[in-house]
Scaffold this active site. Structure first.
Site, mmCIF file in Angstrom:
data_model
loop_
_atom_site.group_PDB
_atom_site.id
_atom_site.type_symbol
_atom_site.label_atom_id
_atom_site.label_comp_id
_atom_site.label_asym_id
_atom_site.label_seq_id
_atom_site.Cartn_x
_atom_site.Cartn_y
_atom_site.Cartn_z
ATOM 1 N N LYS A 196 0.875 -1.168 0.000
ATOM 2 C CA LYS A 196 0.000 0.000 0.000
ATOM 3 C C LYS A 196 0.913 1.219 0.000
ATOM 4 O O LYS A 196 1.640 1.467 0.958
ATOM 5 C CB LYS A 196 -0.915 0.018 1.227
ATOM 6 C CG LYS A 196 -1.836 1.239 1.248
ATOM 7 C CD LYS A 196 -2.606 1.352 2.548
ATOM 8 C CE LYS A 196 -3.420 2.642 2.558
ATOM 9 N NZ LYS A 196 -3.989 2.918 3.898
ATOM 10 N N GLY A 244 -8.243 9.325 9.674
ATOM 11 C CA GLY A 244 -8.587 9.327 11.088
ATOM 12 C C GLY A 244 -9.639 10.322 11.526
ATOM 13 O O GLY A 244 -9.943 10.425 12.716
ATOM 14 N N GLY A 280 -10.955 8.085 6.546
ATOM 15 C CA GLY A 280 -12.077 8.942 6.903
ATOM 16 C C GLY A 280 -13.402 8.240 7.091
ATOM 17 O O GLY A 280 -14.393 8.865 7.470
ATOM 18 N N ASN A 315 -9.834 1.467 9.715
ATOM 19 C CA ASN A 315 -8.959 1.220 10.859
ATOM 20 C C ASN A 315 -9.438 1.992 12.082
ATOM 21 O O ASN A 315 -9.926 1.419 13.055
ATOM 22 C CB ASN A 315 -7.517 1.579 10.507
ATOM 23 C CG ASN A 315 -6.529 1.239 11.606
ATOM 24 O OD1 ASN A 315 -5.345 1.504 11.487
ATOM 25 N ND2 ASN A 315 -6.962 0.639 12.705
ATOM 26 N N THR A 316 -9.331 3.330 12.027
ATOM 27 C CA THR A 316 -9.616 4.158 13.202
ATOM 28 C C THR A 316 -11.004 3.912 13.772
ATOM 29 O O THR A 316 -11.173 3.798 14.991
ATOM 30 C CB THR A 316 -9.454 5.647 12.853
ATOM 31 O OG1 THR A 316 -8.106 5.886 12.432
ATOM 32 C CG2 THR A 316 -9.761 6.525 14.055
#
Length: 254
Positions: free
Chosen positions: A95, A156, A183, A204-205
């Protein structure tokens, strides 16, 4: 079934490994999400030993690792990180992330395109994280990227699909998978991305920072599945005027 570089994925939810309070919680959340592709930041791995307490459980779980070049400030650093990942982790997948500004973490389009071209020439399977720029995504596709990963909003921030108009353009023109990255802060955001026709989302976040990451991972799994099924079923056309579902006056004439 989603296919990237000849590899098939049943799950269209990709996940990250950062921000979890423990490796155990991370693994339980990934298991709940049923994700089959998981990102790992090279900067988290001990460069002397190649060790990190998250690598062993991830490999045991059978998920495919997607090392990322997060922390790279230019093409040279990103290429170095990718080569390091190939040597240490034994994978061609990467990535590609280049964000020189640590405050906003915006991807550098010029450096990303340059790095992508070099990495593709060296045999890497490149999935670049970029602005939701249709022109840039087409250029990345042309140099050989296996997929493109346009941002929904800043990393995030959990703001959702701020870039939706541009994401629609990218999806419409792309000949490689489009993975919405950064986001996505709620399962509803993920579902909407899939309804638009995105091939996958990376989260993720929103999972790791949840009060209950395992439950949130389950929610994202279901949201992605439902969003994709809705896209495949065919959503109704958005209208600007009311459209009745049955005759309004027919019964008066009987």
């Amino acid at each position: 079934m989603l296919t990237i570089a000849g590899v098939e994925f049943e799950s269209r939810l990709f996940t990250g490994t950062g921000k979890f309070s423990s490796s155990q919680l991370m693994m339980e959340s990934i298991k709940a999400s049923q994700s089959q592709l998981v990102t790992v930041a090279m900067k988290r791995i001990d460069l002397k030993t190649g060790a990190d307490d998250l690598l062993s459980p991830l490999r045991q779980a059978g998920v495919r690792l997607l090392p990322n070049t997060s922390g790279a400030r230019n093409a040279k650093e990103a290429i170095f990180a990718a080569e390091l990942a190939r040597e240490m982790l034994g994978t061609q997948w990467v990535k590609l992330e280049i964000h020189p500004d640590p405050k906003y973490l915006m991807p550098d389009a010029v450096e990303t395109l340059a790095a992508a071209k070099t990495l593709c020439e060296r045999g890497f399977i490149v999935m670049p994280y970029v602005h939701a720029d249709p022109v840039l995504c087409r250029r990345l596709e042309e140099v050989g990227c296996a997929a493109v990963m346009p941002l929904a909003s800043p990393i995030g921030t959990n703001q959702g699909l701020v870039t939706e108009p541009f994401i629609k353009m990218i999806i419409e023109q792309a000949k490689v998978p489009v993975v919405i990255d950064a986001g996505i802060g709620a399962p509803s955001h993920a579902a909407h991305a899939m309804e638009l026709g995105a091939d996958a989302v990376l989260v993720n976040t929103a999972i790791a920072s949840s009060a209950s990451p395992i439950d949130m991972a389950l929610c994202f799994k279901d949201a992605v599945d439902c969003g994709r099924r809705a896209f495949e079923a065919g959503l109704g056309r958005v209208q600007t005027q009311a459209v009745h579902t049955s005759p309004l006056t027919g019964f008066l004439q009987q």
